[in-house]
Structure formats: structure tokens, C-alpha cells
Enzyme design. Sequence first.
Site, short mmCIF file in Angstrom:
data_model
loop_
_atom_site.label_atom_id
_atom_site.label_comp_id
_atom_site.label_asym_id
_atom_site.label_seq_id
_atom_site.Cartn_x
_atom_site.Cartn_y
_atom_site.Cartn_z
N SER A 70 0.85 -1.20 0.00
CA SER A 70 0.00 0.00 0.00
C SER A 70 0.88 1.24 0.00
O SER A 70 1.99 1.21 0.55
CB SER A 70 -0.88 0.03 1.25
OG SER A 70 -1.50 1.30 1.40
N TYR A 102 -1.77 -0.40 10.02
CA TYR A 102 -1.89 -0.83 8.62
C TYR A 102 -0.61 -0.47 7.85
O TYR A 102 -0.01 -1.33 7.18
CB TYR A 102 -3.11 -0.17 8.00
CG TYR A 102 -3.35 -0.53 6.55
CD1 TYR A 102 -3.75 -1.81 6.19
CD2 TYR A 102 -3.20 0.42 5.55
CE1 TYR A 102 -3.98 -2.14 4.86
CE2 TYR A 102 -3.43 0.11 4.22
CZ TYR A 102 -3.82 -1.17 3.88
OH TYR A 102 -4.05 -1.49 2.56
#
Length: 247
Positions: free
Chosen positions: A142, A156
Site C-alpha cells: 500500500s 496498517y
Amino acid sequence: MVYDLKDKNALVTGGSRGIGAAIAKRLAKDGAKVVLTYSGSEDAAKAVAASINDAGGQAIAVKSDAGDPEQAAQAVRTAVDTYGTLDIYVHNAGISKFAPISEASFDDFRRIFRVNVDGVYAGTKEAVDKIRDGGRIIIISSINAHSMPVPGGAMYGGSKAAVNGLVRGWARDLGRRHILVNAIQPGPIDTDMNPANGPYAEMMRKATAVGRYGKAEEVAALTAFLASDEASYITGTTIDIDGGMTV
Ligand code: NDP
């Protein structure tokens, strides 16, 4: 068929929905045989496999919780048992929870790392003797690994930064076998995880250079390229696909 993945066997984790479903379909369209995994969405996963088979490809859906190292390893064994070899291993299964450190629990942190990192490690460890020389390991990371436009993304983003470290190390470990290891770092992609009509959507859309969300199929196209012979000199790298969000 855009890239020639004929005679290649692929394992795609988290292939029931979103980016993983698009990747499974795209690799199959380019000729690969696909095993796709899911944790909870059995019907959706079977529907993805059926749509591939209906279109003339070959796919099966297998239940495998990426957060359980033994199940992650079992998915690799199933893929090899099903098609005989493994050539393309896409670690796509992932979860997110955005919460600032004052509110997040240690359990939240561990749960995210179990799925996003431990599963990647355990599956790759199992695959390393089984994946054919010249194979590909592709991790869906990501942009939050390196860019954090809002609070709450530490768990995350930390998990995605961790897999990027694995990518660089494994590229060195496996390079002499021409097994190429790369990470794809999507920006906002319209899926259940990050819907284009969600609470942060307008902010994210404005932050991209192109002014829109990405589509799962666009990430799948990059994955197919990295899986193909056209990408034969790319390894150990992390590639943004974010509509210019982080330029
Ligand atoms: P979705 O939530 O839409 O889909 C997640 C997929 O992962 C589903 O197939 C789900 O299976 C599977 N999955 C979740 N947990 C597990 C588990 N424990 N074991 C096996 N499979 C699991 O997410 P996206 O498609 O958006 O995300 C895919 C990947 O892309 C993730 O790694 C995510 O971090 C990354 N990403 C997404 C971005 C976005 O904007 N959408 C941006 C950057 C990265 P099931 O249906 O069975 O639950």
C-alpha cells in the site's frame, strides 16, 4: 490475452472480492491456471472461480485464513497439488483498521500483522522450495507503507512497510533462481475495503493527481505485467499505483 501466462500456475490469496478477484480473473484471462483463496466469503470466491471457468479458464477457490500460518502454508500445498507446480504467487489478502494509537488495542495490531505479514511470511516459506525457477512473488502492499495522509494508519502502514522489507530481502535470497519478488503499492482503489463513496472518499479523490479512484482491474493489469516475461529485470522494488496521490 495481453501478457502470455500460458503454462503458468498462480496462487492468489484473498481472491473472493476486490483487488484479489480482479487479479485472479486477469491472470486467468492471460492464460494462467489459478487457485484463489478466501477466508469467509465462500459464495463470492466460488463465483469468481466459476466466472473464470465459464470464460474458458481454469480456477478453483480454496478456504484459507491468511492469518493462520498453517492454513497459509496449506494453500501453497493445495496449489501445487492441484496444478503440479507454482509459478506466480500473489499475496493479496489483507485487512485494515484505522485507529490512532490512543484508541487501538494490541489485539488490533496483532490481528492486522497476522493477516498482512505473518501470512505472507508463512506462505512464502512454504512456497520457496516449490515455486519454479523464474517464478514471481508479488505482494499487494500500500502507499500507506510510505505515505500517511490521515491519522490512525500506523498499524496498517506498519504492516505494509514490513512486507516491503520482505520484498527486498527475498529478492536477494531468490534472485539467482530468477524468482522475482516485488510489491505493488495501490492508492485508493474502489473496493469493499475503501469504497469510492466511503467517508474519506472525497478527500482521497481530491488528493490524487487524476481526480479519481482507481479500479481493481488497473491493479490487476500491473500484477499481470509483473507476472509476465516482460518484467524479467524487475525485482526487489515497490511500485506505486495511486493516480499520482503521493507525487
Ligand atoms: P477487500 O476488503 O475488498 O477484499 C479483501 C480480500 O482479502 C477478500 O477476498 C477477503 O476474503 C480476503 N481476506 C481478508 N482477510 C483474509 C484472511 N484472513 N485470509 C484470507 N483472505 C482474507 O480489500 P481490497 O481488495 O481493497 O484489498 C486487497 C489488498 O489490497 C489488501 O492487501 C489491501 O491492504 C490492499 N490495498 C487496498 C487498497 C484499496 O484502496 N482498496 C489500497 C492499498 C492497498 P473474504 O472475502 O473471504 O473475507
